[in-house]
Each structure stands twice: as structure tokens, then as C-alpha cells.
Design an enzyme around this catalytic site. Structure first.
Site, PDB file in Angstrom:
ATOM      1  N   GLU A  64      -0.793   9.260   1.551  1.00 40.07           N
ATOM      2  CA  GLU A  64      -1.782   8.971   2.600  1.00 40.07           C
ATOM      3  C   GLU A  64      -1.236   9.360   3.972  1.00 40.07           C
ATOM      4  OE1 GLU A  64      -3.003   4.887   2.603  1.00 40.07           O
ATOM      5  OE2 GLU A  64      -4.767   5.278   3.832  1.00 40.07           O
ATOM      6  N   ARG A  68       8.423  -0.936  -3.177  1.00 39.14           N
ATOM      7  CA  ARG A  68       7.723  -2.192  -3.465  1.00 39.14           C
ATOM      8  C   ARG A  68       7.384  -2.346  -4.941  1.00 39.14           C
ATOM      9  NH1 ARG A  68       6.010  -1.051   1.963  1.00 39.14           N
ATOM     10  NH2 ARG A  68       4.440   0.319   1.092  1.00 39.14           N
TER      11      ARG A  68
HETATM   12  P1  AMP Z   1      -0.679   6.855  -2.410  1.00 46.88           P
HETATM   13  O1  AMP Z   1       0.273   7.878  -2.953  1.00 46.88           O
HETATM   14  O2  AMP Z   1      -1.536   7.399  -1.306  1.00 46.88           O
HETATM   15  O3  AMP Z   1      -1.499   6.179  -3.492  1.00 46.88           O
HETATM   16  O4  AMP Z   1       0.202   5.763  -1.678  1.00 46.88           O
HETATM   17  C1  AMP Z   1       0.780   4.762  -2.386  1.00 46.88           C
HETATM   18  C2  AMP Z   1       2.068   4.305  -1.794  1.00 46.88           C
HETATM   19  O5  AMP Z   1       2.069   4.236  -0.368  1.00 46.88           O
HETATM   20  C3  AMP Z   1       2.374   2.925  -2.282  1.00 46.88           C
HETATM   21  O6  AMP Z   1       3.724   2.910  -2.710  1.00 46.88           O
HETATM   22  C4  AMP Z   1       2.117   2.007  -1.122  1.00 46.88           C
HETATM   23  O7  AMP Z   1       3.173   1.108  -1.010  1.00 46.88           O
HETATM   24  C5  AMP Z   1       2.051   2.899   0.115  1.00 46.88           C
HETATM   25  N1  AMP Z   1       0.810   2.753   0.897  1.00 46.88           N
HETATM   26  C6  AMP Z   1      -0.153   3.694   1.060  1.00 46.88           C
HETATM   27  N2  AMP Z   1      -1.142   3.265   1.829  1.00 46.88           N
HETATM   28  C7  AMP Z   1      -0.849   2.003   2.159  1.00 46.88           C
HETATM   29  C8  AMP Z   1      -1.517   0.983   2.926  1.00 46.88           C
HETATM   30  N3  AMP Z   1      -2.697   1.206   3.523  1.00 46.88           N
HETATM   31  N4  AMP Z   1      -0.926  -0.220   3.032  1.00 46.88           N
HETATM   32  C9  AMP Z   1       0.271  -0.463   2.410  1.00 46.88           C
HETATM   33  N5  AMP Z   1       0.940   0.444   1.697  1.00 46.88           N
HETATM   34  C10 AMP Z   1       0.400   1.661   1.556  1.00 46.88           C
END
Ligand code: AMP
Length: 172
Positions: free
Chosen positions: A98, A61
Site C-alpha cells: 500500500e 506483526r
Molecule cells: P498489503 O501488502 O497492502 O496487504 O499490506 C499488508 C501489510 O502492510 C501488513 O503487514 C500490514 O501490517 C501493513 N499495513 C498495510 N496497510 C496498513 C494499514 N492501513 N494499517 C496498518 N497496517 C497496514
């Protein structure tokens, strides 16, 4: 209405996707709204005009926002991809996210020493992905100016993992 309010109205919350307990922030309604999508790109273009040489987008994205922004600003666009996708010489970093763990890679030729780089992704959650991407840019000697996000899930405190400045259009 502020841009943050418009972005908020352009999201769809999908509970328990891709697994139970995750409230997924679906950006597809925003992308399907041409005026709002353009307003997001224009706001980012205003912020970074004349300040960067390259934009690095995080798969997938980050590509959606990074590519039109690069075109608008007349700068190069760099792909930060999931493993096994890039064909030429590359470097990689493993990280936790996550929901699960992953790895990102970048061509070693993509960023030259001291180039001013903007890193971009749609959403900051735990910060693992962006922190790994920071490391990739650092390893190539790039000068990371800022990390831009459409959405930041502030309660997850992902920004604490980031060494660079960041900018989020909507903080939840
Ligand atoms: P993080 O590494 O945990 O900051 O996760 C970021 C990546 O995971 C991004 O590329 C987001 O597109 C996706 N992502 C994580 N959590 C969500 C969420 N609750 N909703 C949408 N996309 C998420």
C-alpha cells in the site's frame, strides 16, 4: 459483544501514518489488553486445531500472533522476513504494498513438501504481501491451508490477489 466488535474497539486509527492518506490501524491497544489478546489467539487455535503442521508469520506483526498460536497448537513457527535478515539458504519474492514496494524471504529448509501451512499476518490491505508469501510457500511445495488476518480492509479488495482461502476476524 462479538470478537470482531472487541477487536474493532481494541484498535486505534492513526491518520496519515506512515504517509499522508493512509489510515493506519494500530493494534497496540489490543496487544496491551491481555484478555482480548488471549481471546484472539484462542479463537484462532479453535479454528486451526489438528488442521496444520506449521504456521508461517509475516514480519513483523504476523510474528506477534503466529508465535503464540504455534505454541498453543504445538506446531512449528516459520519466519517470513524482510530482506537481509535470514542467515541461511533462502528464497525471496518482490512485491508492491500500500505504501511503497518490498521483498520478503524465507529459509528454503523451513517448509517441507506437502506440509500443511497456515500463513498469518495482522492486516490484509492491498494483498501484495500475503500474495508474495503465498508464492514462497508454494515454491517450497507447502500445502497452504488458509491465510489468517486479524483485520481485512475489505474496500481495498486485497483478497482478489490471493489464490488460497483466507479468514479475517474483523472486516472493515
Ligand atoms: P498489503 O501488502 O497492502 O496487504 O499490506 C499488508 C501489510 O502492510 C501488513 O503487514 C500490514 O501490517 C501493513 N499495513 C498495510 N496497510 C496498513 C494499514 N492501513 N494499517 C496498518 N497496517 C497496514
Amino acid at each position: 459483544m462479538t470478537l470482531a466488535e472487541k477487536v474493532s474497539a481494541g484498535l486505534r486509527d492513526v491518520p496519515d501514518f506512515p504517509k499522508e492518506g493512509i489510515l493506519f490501524k494500530d493494534i497496540t491497544p489490543l496487544l496491551e489488553n491481555p484478555e482480548l489478546f488471549a481471546e484472539v489467539i484462542d479463537a484462532l487455535a479453535d479454528r486451526y486445531k489438528g488442521k496444520i503442521d506449521k504456521i508461517a508469520g509475516i514480519e513483523s506483526r504476523g510474528f506477534i500472533f503466529g508465535a503464540p498460536l504455534a505454541k498453543e497448537l504445538g506446531v512449528g513457527f516459520v519466519l517470513i522476513r524482510k530482506p537481509g535478515k535470514l542467515p541461511a539458504e533462502k528464497i525471496g519474492v518482490d512485491y508492491d504494498l500500500e505504501y511503497g514496494s518490498d521483498r520478503i524471504e524465507m529459509h528454503t529448509s523451513s517448509i517441507k513438501k506437502d506440509e500443511r501451512v497456515l500463513l498469518i499476518d495482522d492486516l490484509l490491505a492491498t494483498g501484495g504481501t500475503a500474495a508474495a508469501a503465498e508464492l514462497l510457500i508454494e515454491k517450497c511445495g507447502g500445502n497452504l491451508i488458509e491465510i489468517a488476518f486479524l483485520i481485512e480492509l475489505g474496500f481495498l479488495k486485497g483478497s482478489e490477489k490471493l489464490k488460497s482461502d483466507h479468514h479475517s476476524i474483523l472486516i472493515l
